[in-house]
Design an enzyme around this catalytic site. Structure first.
Site, PDB file in Angstrom:
ATOM      1  N   GLY A  46      39.667  47.873  51.729  1.00 49.85           N
ATOM      2  CA  GLY A  46      39.513  46.842  50.703  1.00 49.85           C
ATOM      3  C   GLY A  46      40.102  45.445  51.062  1.00 49.85           C
ATOM      4  O   GLY A  46      41.127  45.676  51.983  1.00 49.85           O
ATOM      5  N   GLN A  51      43.165  37.016  50.334  1.00 49.22           N
ATOM      6  CA  GLN A  51      43.768  37.661  51.590  1.00 49.22           C
ATOM      7  C   GLN A  51      43.259  37.009  52.879  1.00 49.22           C
ATOM      8  O   GLN A  51      44.041  36.885  54.002  1.00 49.22           O
ATOM      9  CB  GLN A  51      43.501  38.844  51.790  1.00 49.22           C
ATOM     10  CG  GLN A  51      44.342  39.647  50.886  1.00 49.22           C
ATOM     11  CD  GLN A  51      44.015  41.515  51.236  1.00 49.22           C
ATOM     12  OE1 GLN A  51      43.162  41.902  50.505  1.00 49.22           O
ATOM     13  NE2 GLN A  51      45.008  42.027  51.787  1.00 49.22           N
ATOM     14  N   CYS A  88      48.539  47.770  52.376  1.00 48.10           N
ATOM     15  CA  CYS A  88      47.751  46.654  52.017  1.00 48.10           C
ATOM     16  C   CYS A  88      47.970  45.888  53.568  1.00 48.10           C
ATOM     17  O   CYS A  88      48.843  45.906  54.088  1.00 48.10           O
ATOM     18  CB  CYS A  88      48.663  45.685  51.299  1.00 48.10           C
ATOM     19  SG  CYS A  88      47.875  44.325  50.875  1.00 48.10           S
ATOM     20  N   LEU A  89      46.418  45.318  53.717  1.00 47.53           N
ATOM     21  CA  LEU A  89      46.532  44.513  55.079  1.00 47.53           C
ATOM     22  C   LEU A  89      47.454  43.381  55.166  1.00 47.53           C
ATOM     23  O   LEU A  89      47.547  43.080  56.306  1.00 47.53           O
ATOM     24  CB  LEU A  89      45.137  44.378  55.267  1.00 47.53           C
ATOM     25  CG  LEU A  89      44.161  45.468  55.460  1.00 47.53           C
ATOM     26  CD1 LEU A  89      42.764  44.924  55.756  1.00 47.53           C
ATOM     27  CD2 LEU A  89      44.213  46.155  56.628  1.00 47.53           C
ATOM     28  N   HIS A 130      44.021  47.822  43.351  1.00 47.15           N
ATOM     29  CA  HIS A 130      44.449  47.035  44.139  1.00 47.15           C
ATOM     30  C   HIS A 130      44.056  45.672  44.551  1.00 47.15           C
ATOM     31  O   HIS A 130      44.702  44.614  44.555  1.00 47.15           O
ATOM     32  CB  HIS A 130      44.757  47.969  45.359  1.00 47.15           C
ATOM     33  CG  HIS A 130      45.355  47.141  46.577  1.00 47.15           C
ATOM     34  ND1 HIS A 130      46.698  47.892  46.896  1.00 47.15           N
ATOM     35  CD2 HIS A 130      45.137  46.159  47.433  1.00 47.15           C
ATOM     36  CE1 HIS A 130      47.128  47.162  48.151  1.00 47.15           C
ATOM     37  NE2 HIS A 130      46.197  46.007  48.368  1.00 47.15           N
ATOM     38  N   GLU A 131      42.628  45.526  44.768  1.00 52.82           N
ATOM     39  CA  GLU A 131      41.929  44.329  44.988  1.00 52.82           C
ATOM     40  C   GLU A 131      41.908  43.557  43.811  1.00 52.82           C
ATOM     41  O   GLU A 131      42.106  42.170  44.039  1.00 52.82           O
ATOM     42  CB  GLU A 131      40.670  44.510  45.678  1.00 52.82           C
ATOM     43  CG  GLU A 131      40.583  45.442  46.880  1.00 52.82           C
ATOM     44  CD  GLU A 131      41.376  44.973  48.173  1.00 52.82           C
ATOM     45  OE1 GLU A 131      41.929  43.798  48.145  1.00 52.82           O
ATOM     46  OE2 GLU A 131      41.996  45.958  48.759  1.00 52.82           O
ATOM     47  N   HIS A 134      44.961  41.512  43.540  1.00 51.53           N
ATOM     48  CA  HIS A 134      45.212  40.338  44.505  1.00 51.53           C
ATOM     49  C   HIS A 134      44.686  39.199  43.904  1.00 51.53           C
ATOM     50  O   HIS A 134      45.269  37.930  44.068  1.00 51.53           O
ATOM     51  CB  HIS A 134      44.429  40.677  45.794  1.00 51.53           C
ATOM     52  CG  HIS A 134      45.300  41.530  46.890  1.00 51.53           C
ATOM     53  ND1 HIS A 134      46.258  41.020  47.546  1.00 51.53           N
ATOM     54  CD2 HIS A 134      44.944  42.613  47.505  1.00 51.53           C
ATOM     55  CE1 HIS A 134      46.795  41.779  48.381  1.00 51.53           C
ATOM     56  NE2 HIS A 134      45.945  42.936  48.276  1.00 51.53           N
TER      57      HIS A 134
HETATM   58 ZN   LIG Z   1      46.277  44.472  49.572  1.00 47.77          ZN
END
Ligand SMILES: [Zn+2]
Length: 165
Positions: A46, A51, A88-89, A130-131, A134
């Site tokens: 995701g 991000q 998380c990226l 999670h997204e 963000h």
């Molecule tokens: Zn994340």
């Protein structure tokens, strides 16, 4: 399509609230395509627009069932609890257990501006939560549960998994 730079934890932009999208134009379509490419390249499941430095309410998700593009996603209902380690990226080399709803329903706009309704459970529900976090400037590390506070059932299940591995 092009790869975008993923913002890393500490970047103040990751802590800002993203804005509702009012027009779905070519620029947004390119952004979503770039986000998918960037997510696959980084081997994530995701990615949210903030991000990659864009404070707009758009996310992409692919948990292995194909790409999803969600515009202005809103979680309507959620139920149940599920404990699982997340990453998380934007926070490389860190993971921790977060409690997420087992099921949820979601409203969003698709790429053609149609209002859609989605029921999600398990890992997909987790990825969506999670997204969507963000978009509010929330990072999963804010929600990580210390090991001593994890429910016994979760720890037991993890022990079983380790024995199998
Ligand atoms: Zn994340």
């Amino acid at each position: 399509m092009a790869l975008r730079n993923i913002r890393i934890d500490g970047d103040p932009l990751l802590r800002k609230r993203s804005k509702e999208i009012e027009t779905i134009d070519t620029r947004l379509k390119i952004l979503l395509d770039d986000m998918l490419e960037t997510m696959y390249d980084a081997e994530g499941v995701g990615l949210a627009a903030p991000q990659v430095g864009i404070l707009k309410r758009a996310v992409v998700v692919d948990i292995g069932d194909g790409p999803m593009k969600l515009i202005n996603p809103v979680i309507k209902n959620s139920s149940g609890e599920s404990f699982m380690a997340e990453g998380c990226l934007s926070i490389p080399d860190y993971s921790g257990v977060v409690c997420r709803p087992e099921k949820l329903s979601l409203e969003y706009l698709d790429i053609d501006g149609n209002k859609k309704y989605l029921e999600a459970a398990g890992f997909l529900a987790r990825a969506i939560c999670h997204e969507v976090d963000h978009l509010e400037g929330i990072l999963f590390k804010d929600k990580v549960i210390p090991e001593e506070q994890l429910p016994k059932e979760y720890l037991e299940q993890e022990r079983k998994r380790e024995r199998r591995a």
